[in-house]
Design a protein around this motif. Sequence first.
Motif, PDB file in Angstrom:
ATOM      1  N   THR A   2       0.783  -1.198  -0.001  1.00  0.00           N
ATOM      2  CA  THR A   2      -0.003  -0.028  -0.097  1.00  0.00           C
ATOM      3  C   THR A   2       0.771   1.401   0.006  1.00  0.00           C
ATOM      4  N   ASP A  38       7.833  -2.867  11.145  1.00  0.00           N
ATOM      5  CA  ASP A  38       8.173  -4.219  11.063  1.00  0.00           C
ATOM      6  C   ASP A  38       8.894  -4.517   9.812  1.00  0.00           C
ATOM      7  N   ALA A  73       1.312  -3.925  11.217  1.00  0.00           N
ATOM      8  CA  ALA A  73       2.697  -4.072  11.293  1.00  0.00           C
ATOM      9  C   ALA A  73       2.929  -5.365  11.373  1.00  0.00           C
ATOM     10  N   LYS A 119      -9.791  -5.359   2.299  1.00  0.00           N
ATOM     11  CA  LYS A 119      -9.332  -5.035   3.481  1.00  0.00           C
ATOM     12  C   LYS A 119     -10.932  -4.515   4.276  1.00  0.00           C
TER      13      LYS A 119
HETATM   14  C1  6PG Z   1       4.018  -6.113   6.169  1.00  0.00           C
HETATM   15  C2  6PG Z   1       3.295  -4.855   6.728  1.00  0.00           C
HETATM   16  C3  6PG Z   1       1.850  -5.245   7.233  1.00  0.00           C
HETATM   17  C4  6PG Z   1       1.168  -4.547   6.034  1.00  0.00           C
HETATM   18  C5  6PG Z   1      -0.035  -5.157   5.619  1.00  0.00           C
HETATM   19  C6  6PG Z   1      -0.691  -4.676   4.561  1.00  0.00           C
HETATM   20  O1  6PG Z   1       5.175  -6.216   6.721  1.00  0.00           O
HETATM   21  O2  6PG Z   1       3.316  -6.649   5.516  1.00  0.00           O
HETATM   22  O3  6PG Z   1       3.898  -4.027   7.784  1.00  0.00           O
HETATM   23  O4  6PG Z   1       1.375  -4.708   8.368  1.00  0.00           O
HETATM   24  O5  6PG Z   1       0.900  -3.353   6.256  1.00  0.00           O
HETATM   25  O6  6PG Z   1      -0.078  -6.646   5.480  1.00  0.00           O
HETATM   26  O7  6PG Z   1      -0.004  -5.106   3.400  1.00  0.00           O
HETATM   27  P1  6PG Z   1      -0.605  -4.573   2.040  1.00  0.00           P
HETATM   28  O8  6PG Z   1      -0.203  -2.971   1.896  1.00  0.00           O
HETATM   29  O9  6PG Z   1       0.410  -5.107   1.007  1.00  0.00           O
HETATM   30  O10 6PG Z   1      -1.829  -4.761   1.789  1.00  0.00           O
END
Ligand code: 6PG
Length: 242
Positions: A47, A74, A152, A203
Amino acid sequence: MVSKPELRIFDSLSELSQAAAEEFVSQAASAVKKTGRFSVALSGGSTPRGLFSLLASGDLPSIPWDKIYFFWGDERHVPPDHPQSNYRVANELLLSKVSVPRENIFRIEAEDPADEAAQAYEQTIRDFFKAQEEVPRFDLILLGIGPEGHTASLFPGTGALQEKERLVVANWVEKLKAHRVTMTLPLLNHAACNVFLVSGADKAEAVQGVFAGQALPAGLVRPKLGRLLWLVDREAAGGLAR
Ligand code: 6PG
Protein backbone atom coordinates in the motif's frame (compact mmCIF):
# COMPACT_ATOMS: atom_id res chain seq x y z
CA MET A 1 -8.05 9.36 27.22
CA VAL A 2 -7.78 7.75 23.80
CA SER A 3 -8.16 10.05 20.85
CA LYS A 4 -11.08 9.38 18.49
CA PRO A 5 -9.86 8.11 15.12
CA GLU A 6 -10.02 10.55 12.23
CA LEU A 7 -11.32 8.82 9.09
CA ARG A 8 -10.81 10.15 5.57
CA ILE A 9 -12.18 8.20 2.58
CA PHE A 10 -10.76 8.60 -0.94
CA ASP A 11 -11.99 7.59 -4.38
CA SER A 12 -8.71 5.89 -5.24
CA LEU A 13 -5.36 4.69 -3.87
CA SER A 14 -3.67 7.43 -5.85
CA GLU A 15 -5.72 10.14 -4.11
CA LEU A 16 -5.09 8.41 -0.77
CA SER A 17 -1.34 8.40 -1.49
CA GLN A 18 -1.41 12.11 -2.37
CA ALA A 19 -3.16 12.89 0.94
CA ALA A 20 -0.64 10.73 2.81
CA ALA A 21 2.24 12.57 1.15
CA GLU A 22 0.75 15.96 2.09
CA GLU A 23 0.31 14.72 5.66
CA PHE A 24 3.94 13.53 5.72
CA VAL A 25 5.24 16.88 4.41
CA SER A 26 3.16 18.91 6.84
CA GLN A 27 4.07 16.78 9.86
CA ALA A 28 7.75 16.82 8.89
CA ALA A 29 7.71 20.62 8.62
CA SER A 30 6.07 21.11 12.00
CA ALA A 31 8.23 18.52 13.79
CA VAL A 32 11.44 20.00 12.37
CA LYS A 33 10.29 23.52 13.34
CA LYS A 34 9.49 22.35 16.88
CA THR A 35 12.34 19.92 17.62
CA GLY A 36 14.76 20.12 14.72
CA ARG A 37 13.98 16.60 13.49
CA PHE A 38 11.21 14.24 12.30
CA SER A 39 11.18 10.59 13.34
CA VAL A 40 9.02 8.32 11.19
CA ALA A 41 8.45 4.56 11.09
CA LEU A 42 7.43 3.27 7.67
CA SER A 43 4.91 0.52 7.09
CA GLY A 44 5.54 -2.46 4.86
CA GLY A 45 3.57 -4.28 2.23
CA SER A 46 2.41 -2.76 -1.05
CA THR A 47 0.00 0.00 0.00
CA PRO A 48 2.66 2.62 0.82
CA ARG A 49 4.43 2.22 -2.58
CA GLY A 50 2.46 5.12 -4.06
CA LEU A 51 3.34 7.35 -1.12
CA PHE A 52 7.04 6.45 -1.38
CA SER A 53 7.10 7.27 -5.10
CA LEU A 54 5.30 10.59 -4.53
CA LEU A 55 7.74 11.61 -1.80
CA ALA A 56 10.64 10.75 -4.10
CA SER A 57 9.12 12.57 -7.08
CA GLY A 58 10.32 16.04 -6.07
CA ASP A 59 6.84 17.38 -6.93
CA LEU A 60 6.07 18.17 -3.29
CA PRO A 61 7.09 21.23 -1.27
CA SER A 62 10.69 21.02 -0.13
CA ILE A 63 11.24 18.20 2.35
CA PRO A 64 14.09 18.59 4.92
CA TRP A 65 15.54 15.13 4.16
CA ASP A 66 18.64 15.71 6.29
CA LYS A 67 16.41 16.15 9.36
CA ILE A 68 14.22 13.12 8.81
CA TYR A 69 15.03 9.80 10.53
CA PHE A 70 13.60 6.62 9.05
CA PHE A 71 12.64 3.49 10.95
CA TRP A 72 10.32 0.56 10.19
CA GLY A 73 7.29 -0.68 12.10
CA ASP A 74 8.09 -4.24 11.17
CA GLU A 75 10.20 -6.40 8.90
CA ARG A 76 10.02 -9.82 7.38
CA HIS A 77 12.70 -12.27 8.52
CA VAL A 78 14.73 -11.88 5.34
CA PRO A 79 17.92 -10.07 4.21
CA PRO A 80 17.64 -6.42 3.08
CA ASP A 81 17.99 -7.33 -0.62
CA HIS A 82 15.18 -9.92 -0.50
CA PRO A 83 12.07 -9.14 -2.61
CA GLN A 84 9.95 -9.48 0.56
CA SER A 85 12.03 -6.96 2.52
CA ASN A 86 10.10 -3.85 3.63
CA TYR A 87 13.43 -2.01 3.78
CA ARG A 88 14.20 -2.98 0.17
CA VAL A 89 10.86 -1.57 -1.11
CA ALA A 90 11.29 1.74 0.72
CA ASN A 91 14.95 2.01 -0.28
CA GLU A 92 14.28 1.33 -3.96
CA LEU A 93 11.25 3.62 -4.26
CA LEU A 94 12.26 6.43 -1.91
CA LEU A 95 15.41 6.39 0.17
CA SER A 96 17.84 5.75 -2.69
CA LYS A 97 16.25 8.61 -4.65
CA VAL A 98 16.37 11.47 -2.12
CA SER A 99 19.14 13.18 -0.18
CA VAL A 100 18.46 11.55 3.17
CA PRO A 101 21.83 10.79 4.81
CA ARG A 102 22.36 7.03 5.12
CA GLU A 103 23.08 7.53 8.83
CA ASN A 104 19.46 8.72 9.20
CA ILE A 105 18.17 5.32 8.08
CA PHE A 106 17.71 2.66 10.74
CA ARG A 107 16.67 -0.61 9.16
CA ILE A 108 15.76 -3.75 11.11
CA GLU A 109 18.64 -6.19 10.62
CA ALA A 110 16.29 -9.04 9.87
CA GLU A 111 19.01 -11.13 8.27
CA ASP A 112 20.02 -11.98 11.85
CA PRO A 113 18.21 -14.44 14.12
CA ALA A 114 14.80 -12.85 14.77
CA ASP A 115 15.14 -12.32 18.51
CA GLU A 116 18.64 -10.85 18.13
CA ALA A 117 17.34 -8.50 15.44
CA ALA A 118 14.45 -7.44 17.66
CA GLN A 119 16.64 -6.79 20.70
CA ALA A 120 19.17 -4.88 18.61
CA TYR A 121 16.44 -2.76 17.03
CA GLU A 122 14.88 -1.92 20.36
CA GLN A 123 18.31 -0.74 21.56
CA THR A 124 18.77 1.29 18.36
CA ILE A 125 15.44 3.03 19.02
CA ARG A 126 16.26 3.63 22.69
CA ASP A 127 19.69 5.02 21.80
CA PHE A 128 18.23 7.30 19.12
CA PHE A 129 15.65 8.75 21.48
CA LYS A 130 18.03 8.65 24.46
CA ALA A 131 15.25 6.80 26.23
CA GLN A 132 16.71 3.79 28.05
CA GLU A 133 13.78 3.44 30.44
CA GLU A 134 10.74 5.34 29.20
CA VAL A 135 8.82 4.53 26.00
CA PRO A 136 10.12 6.62 23.07
CA ARG A 137 7.68 8.76 21.11
CA PHE A 138 7.86 8.66 17.32
CA ASP A 139 6.51 11.70 15.52
CA LEU A 140 4.78 9.50 12.95
CA ILE A 141 4.20 5.77 12.56
CA LEU A 142 2.68 4.58 9.27
CA LEU A 143 0.67 1.37 9.42
CA GLY A 144 -1.30 -0.94 7.18
CA ILE A 145 -3.90 -3.59 7.93
CA GLY A 146 -4.19 -7.14 6.70
CA PRO A 147 -7.47 -8.77 5.58
CA GLU A 148 -7.67 -10.52 8.96
CA GLY A 149 -6.89 -7.34 10.90
CA HIS A 150 -3.17 -7.57 11.59
CA THR A 151 -1.05 -4.43 11.64
CA ALA A 152 2.73 -4.16 11.56
CA SER A 153 3.45 -7.83 12.24
CA LEU A 154 0.97 -8.10 15.10
CA PHE A 155 -1.17 -10.94 13.76
CA PRO A 156 -4.31 -12.21 15.53
CA GLY A 157 -3.51 -14.83 18.14
CA THR A 158 0.25 -14.25 18.10
CA GLY A 159 2.44 -13.72 21.15
CA ALA A 160 3.58 -10.20 20.25
CA LEU A 161 0.07 -8.88 20.82
CA GLN A 162 0.42 -9.56 24.55
CA GLU A 163 3.77 -7.77 24.92
CA LYS A 164 3.49 -4.99 27.48
CA GLU A 165 7.14 -4.11 28.15
CA ARG A 166 9.37 -4.58 25.14
CA LEU A 167 9.27 -2.12 22.23
CA VAL A 168 10.29 -4.59 19.52
CA VAL A 169 9.92 -8.38 19.48
CA ALA A 170 10.35 -11.37 17.23
CA ASN A 171 6.93 -12.83 16.46
CA TRP A 172 6.30 -16.36 15.14
CA VAL A 173 3.38 -16.21 12.68
CA GLU A 174 2.05 -19.76 12.29
CA LYS A 175 -0.01 -18.98 9.19
CA LEU A 176 3.12 -17.70 7.46
CA LYS A 177 5.34 -20.37 9.02
CA ALA A 178 7.79 -17.53 9.56
CA HIS A 179 9.16 -15.14 12.13
CA ARG A 180 8.59 -11.43 11.79
CA VAL A 181 10.25 -8.57 13.72
CA THR A 182 7.72 -6.01 14.89
CA MET A 183 7.15 -2.94 17.00
CA THR A 184 4.77 -3.69 19.87
CA LEU A 185 1.59 -1.94 21.01
CA PRO A 186 3.30 -0.04 23.86
CA LEU A 187 5.57 1.64 21.28
CA LEU A 188 2.92 2.12 18.61
CA ASN A 189 0.49 3.61 21.12
CA HIS A 190 3.04 6.13 22.37
CA ALA A 191 3.49 7.78 18.96
CA ALA A 192 2.47 11.39 18.39
CA CYS A 193 0.61 10.21 15.32
CA ASN A 194 -0.38 6.85 13.82
CA VAL A 195 -1.59 6.91 10.21
CA PHE A 196 -3.18 3.83 8.64
CA LEU A 197 -3.03 3.59 4.85
CA VAL A 198 -5.68 1.13 3.63
CA SER A 199 -6.70 0.25 0.10
CA GLY A 200 -8.73 -2.51 -1.53
CA ALA A 201 -11.94 -4.45 -1.08
CA ASP A 202 -10.06 -7.28 0.66
CA LYS A 203 -9.56 -4.96 3.65
CA ALA A 204 -13.22 -3.88 3.96
CA GLU A 205 -14.19 -6.53 6.50
CA ALA A 206 -11.18 -5.78 8.73
CA VAL A 207 -11.78 -2.02 8.54
CA GLN A 208 -15.44 -2.51 9.41
CA GLY A 209 -14.41 -4.74 12.32
CA VAL A 210 -11.98 -2.15 13.68
CA PHE A 211 -14.55 0.64 13.51
CA ALA A 212 -17.18 -1.64 15.06
CA GLY A 213 -14.86 -2.08 18.05
CA GLN A 214 -13.79 -5.67 17.40
CA ALA A 215 -10.55 -6.53 19.18
CA LEU A 216 -8.53 -6.90 16.00
CA PRO A 217 -4.82 -6.07 16.28
CA ALA A 218 -5.21 -2.94 14.14
CA GLY A 219 -8.03 -1.83 16.42
CA LEU A 220 -5.68 -2.01 19.41
CA VAL A 221 -3.63 0.86 17.98
CA ARG A 222 -5.23 3.69 19.96
CA PRO A 223 -2.55 6.23 20.92
CA LYS A 224 -3.35 7.65 24.35
CA LEU A 225 -1.84 11.07 23.70
CA GLY A 226 -1.51 10.96 19.98
CA ARG A 227 -3.44 11.46 16.77
CA LEU A 228 -4.99 8.47 14.99
CA LEU A 229 -5.72 8.96 11.31
CA TRP A 230 -7.17 6.38 8.92
CA LEU A 231 -6.71 7.09 5.21
CA VAL A 232 -8.95 4.57 3.45
CA ASP A 233 -10.02 4.20 -0.15
CA ARG A 234 -13.66 3.67 -1.08
CA GLU A 235 -13.21 -0.06 -1.71
CA ALA A 236 -11.71 -0.66 1.75
CA ALA A 237 -14.33 1.59 3.35
CA GLY A 238 -17.12 -0.43 1.76
CA GLY A 239 -18.36 -1.84 5.04
CA LEU A 240 -18.52 1.43 6.94
CA ALA A 241 -21.90 3.05 7.49
CA ARG A 242 -22.14 6.25 5.47
C1 6PG B 1 4.05 -6.02 6.32
C2 6PG B 1 3.31 -4.85 6.86
C3 6PG B 1 1.89 -5.21 7.11
C4 6PG B 1 1.13 -4.52 6.00
C5 6PG B 1 -0.22 -5.13 5.80
C6 6PG B 1 -0.88 -4.58 4.55
O1 6PG B 1 5.21 -6.20 6.65
O2 6PG B 1 3.42 -6.70 5.47
O3 6PG B 1 3.88 -4.11 7.72
O4 6PG B 1 1.37 -4.85 8.35
O5 6PG B 1 1.01 -3.14 6.31
O6 6PG B 1 -0.06 -6.53 5.67
O7 6PG B 1 -0.09 -4.98 3.46
P1 6PG B 1 -0.45 -4.50 1.96
O8 6PG B 1 -0.23 -3.02 1.94
O9 6PG B 1 0.52 -5.24 1.10
O10 6PG B 1 -1.90 -4.87 1.73
